[in-house]
Design a protein around this motif. Structure first.
Motif, PDB file in Angstrom:
ATOM      1  N   THR A  13       0.824  -1.199   0.000  1.00  0.00           N
ATOM      2  CA  THR A  13       0.000   0.000   0.000  1.00  0.00           C
ATOM      3  C   THR A  13       0.865   1.259   0.000  1.00  0.00           C
ATOM      4  O   THR A  13       1.791   1.377   0.801  1.00  0.00           O
ATOM      5  CB  THR A  13      -0.935   0.020   1.223  1.00  0.00           C
ATOM      6  OG1 THR A  13      -1.739  -1.157   1.203  1.00  0.00           O
ATOM      7  CG2 THR A  13      -1.842   1.239   1.224  1.00  0.00           C
ATOM      8  N   ARG A  15       1.822   5.113   0.748  1.00  0.00           N
ATOM      9  CA  ARG A  15       1.640   5.916   1.966  1.00  0.00           C
ATOM     10  C   ARG A  15       1.681   7.408   1.641  1.00  0.00           C
ATOM     11  O   ARG A  15       2.189   7.815   0.592  1.00  0.00           O
ATOM     12  CB  ARG A  15       2.747   5.596   2.975  1.00  0.00           C
ATOM     13  CG  ARG A  15       2.905   4.129   3.333  1.00  0.00           C
ATOM     14  CD  ARG A  15       1.629   3.571   3.944  1.00  0.00           C
ATOM     15  NE  ARG A  15       1.805   2.217   4.396  1.00  0.00           N
ATOM     16  CZ  ARG A  15       1.976   1.867   5.673  1.00  0.00           C
ATOM     17  NH1 ARG A  15       1.992   2.760   6.620  1.00  0.00           N
ATOM     18  NH2 ARG A  15       2.114   0.600   5.993  1.00  0.00           N
ATOM     19  N   GLU A  16       1.149   8.205   2.573  1.00  0.00           N
ATOM     20  CA  GLU A  16       1.227   9.654   2.419  1.00  0.00           C
ATOM     21  C   GLU A  16       2.684  10.051   2.248  1.00  0.00           C
ATOM     22  O   GLU A  16       3.566   9.471   2.870  1.00  0.00           O
ATOM     23  CB  GLU A  16       0.650  10.355   3.649  1.00  0.00           C
ATOM     24  CG  GLU A  16      -0.843  10.319   3.709  1.00  0.00           C
ATOM     25  CD  GLU A  16      -1.403  11.092   4.898  1.00  0.00           C
ATOM     26  OE1 GLU A  16      -0.622  11.571   5.756  1.00  0.00           O
ATOM     27  OE2 GLU A  16      -2.626  11.200   4.966  1.00  0.00           O
ATOM     28  N   GLU A  19       5.280   9.773  -3.699  1.00  0.00           N
ATOM     29  CA  GLU A  19       4.775  10.340  -4.946  1.00  0.00           C
ATOM     30  C   GLU A  19       5.519   9.768  -6.142  1.00  0.00           C
ATOM     31  O   GLU A  19       6.685   9.393  -6.042  1.00  0.00           O
ATOM     32  CB  GLU A  19       4.935  11.860  -4.946  1.00  0.00           C
ATOM     33  CG  GLU A  19       4.209  12.574  -3.812  1.00  0.00           C
ATOM     34  CD  GLU A  19       2.699  12.462  -3.884  1.00  0.00           C
ATOM     35  OE1 GLU A  19       2.162  12.297  -5.008  1.00  0.00           O
ATOM     36  OE2 GLU A  19       2.053  12.543  -2.825  1.00  0.00           O
ATOM     37  N   ARG A  73      -2.488   5.196   1.806  1.00  0.00           N
ATOM     38  CA  ARG A  73      -3.292   5.768   0.722  1.00  0.00           C
ATOM     39  C   ARG A  73      -4.001   4.569   0.088  1.00  0.00           C
ATOM     40  O   ARG A  73      -3.531   3.995  -0.886  1.00  0.00           O
ATOM     41  CB  ARG A  73      -2.405   6.502  -0.265  1.00  0.00           C
ATOM     42  CG  ARG A  73      -1.723   7.719   0.375  1.00  0.00           C
ATOM     43  CD  ARG A  73      -0.670   8.316  -0.503  1.00  0.00           C
ATOM     44  NE  ARG A  73      -1.262   8.915  -1.692  1.00  0.00           N
ATOM     45  CZ  ARG A  73      -0.549   9.316  -2.736  1.00  0.00           C
ATOM     46  NH1 ARG A  73       0.759   9.183  -2.737  1.00  0.00           N
ATOM     47  NH2 ARG A  73      -1.141   9.833  -3.775  1.00  0.00           N
ATOM     48  N   TRP A  74      -5.118   4.179   0.713  1.00  0.00           N
ATOM     49  CA  TRP A  74      -5.838   2.969   0.319  1.00  0.00           C
ATOM     50  C   TRP A  74      -6.105   2.952  -1.175  1.00  0.00           C
ATOM     51  O   TRP A  74      -6.356   3.977  -1.783  1.00  0.00           O
ATOM     52  CB  TRP A  74      -7.151   2.858   1.096  1.00  0.00           C
ATOM     53  CG  TRP A  74      -6.922   2.761   2.570  1.00  0.00           C
ATOM     54  CD1 TRP A  74      -7.226   3.694   3.499  1.00  0.00           C
ATOM     55  CD2 TRP A  74      -6.323   1.668   3.288  1.00  0.00           C
ATOM     56  NE1 TRP A  74      -6.855   3.261   4.747  1.00  0.00           N
ATOM     57  CE2 TRP A  74      -6.297   2.028   4.646  1.00  0.00           C
ATOM     58  CE3 TRP A  74      -5.793   0.439   2.915  1.00  0.00           C
ATOM     59  CZ2 TRP A  74      -5.774   1.195   5.633  1.00  0.00           C
ATOM     60  CZ3 TRP A  74      -5.275  -0.390   3.891  1.00  0.00           C
ATOM     61  CH2 TRP A  74      -5.273  -0.016   5.228  1.00  0.00           C
ATOM     62  N   LEU A  76      -4.090   2.566  -3.505  1.00  0.00           N
ATOM     63  CA  LEU A  76      -2.909   2.909  -4.292  1.00  0.00           C
ATOM     64  C   LEU A  76      -1.800   1.933  -3.929  1.00  0.00           C
ATOM     65  O   LEU A  76      -1.543   1.674  -2.761  1.00  0.00           O
ATOM     66  CB  LEU A  76      -2.449   4.339  -4.013  1.00  0.00           C
ATOM     67  CG  LEU A  76      -3.387   5.441  -4.485  1.00  0.00           C
ATOM     68  CD1 LEU A  76      -2.790   6.817  -4.144  1.00  0.00           C
ATOM     69  CD2 LEU A  76      -3.643   5.350  -5.982  1.00  0.00           C
TER      70      LEU A  76
END
Length: 138
Positions: A13, A15-16, A19, A73-74, A76
């Motif tokens: 998954t 995460r914040e 990018e 960031r579910w 993703l």
């Protein structure tokens, strides 16, 4: 007093704070077969897998032990962690090494073709039996 069970966040998954690389860092060029191919301007051999497939570059948000952290960031998926778990046949949730002698479980995304009985291709890394339900739910 009882506490709520800790929420399991699959390893793959995103995460914040993680990018994708800038799209301006991509270019088209002629591949070894002369066909147009997408690649990075500053491409490195680690950007492609053993079959020559280009994988997305993505920043990582890791704690002091090298584990993903920050809020998930579910829905993703982090491309590097996806690639590693698929290549090494590790569970997408807990990263335990899966044993071929026991069989390897992969999840299939429903696409409405319930009667299809041919080979299935998936971008989902494998999953251990313990985390199959978690992986399907998340």
């Amino acid at each position: 007093m009882t506490t709520a069970p800790e929420l399991v966040v699959p390893y793959i998954t995103a995460r914040e704070g993680e990018e994708a690389d800038f799209l301006l860092n991509l270019r088209m060029y002629r591949g070894p077969d002369g066909q147009p191919q997408l690649g990075y301007v500053d491409e490195d051999p680690r950007d492609r897998d053993l079959k020559g497939v280009l994988w997305a570059r993505y920043s990582m948000s890791l704690d002091a032990f090298g584990n993903p952290h920050k809020m998930p960031r579910w829905r993703l998926v982090h491309p590097h962690r996806q690639r590693a778990t698929m290549a090494l046949l590790r569970c997408q949730v807990c990263t335990v090494q899966l044993q071929r002698k026991d069989g390897i479980l992969f999840l299939e995304t429903a696409d409405g073709q319930a009667d299809y009985d041919g080979p299935v291709r998936t971008a989902q890394p494998p999953v251990c039996l313990e985390h199959a339900r978690v992986a399907a739910d998340r």
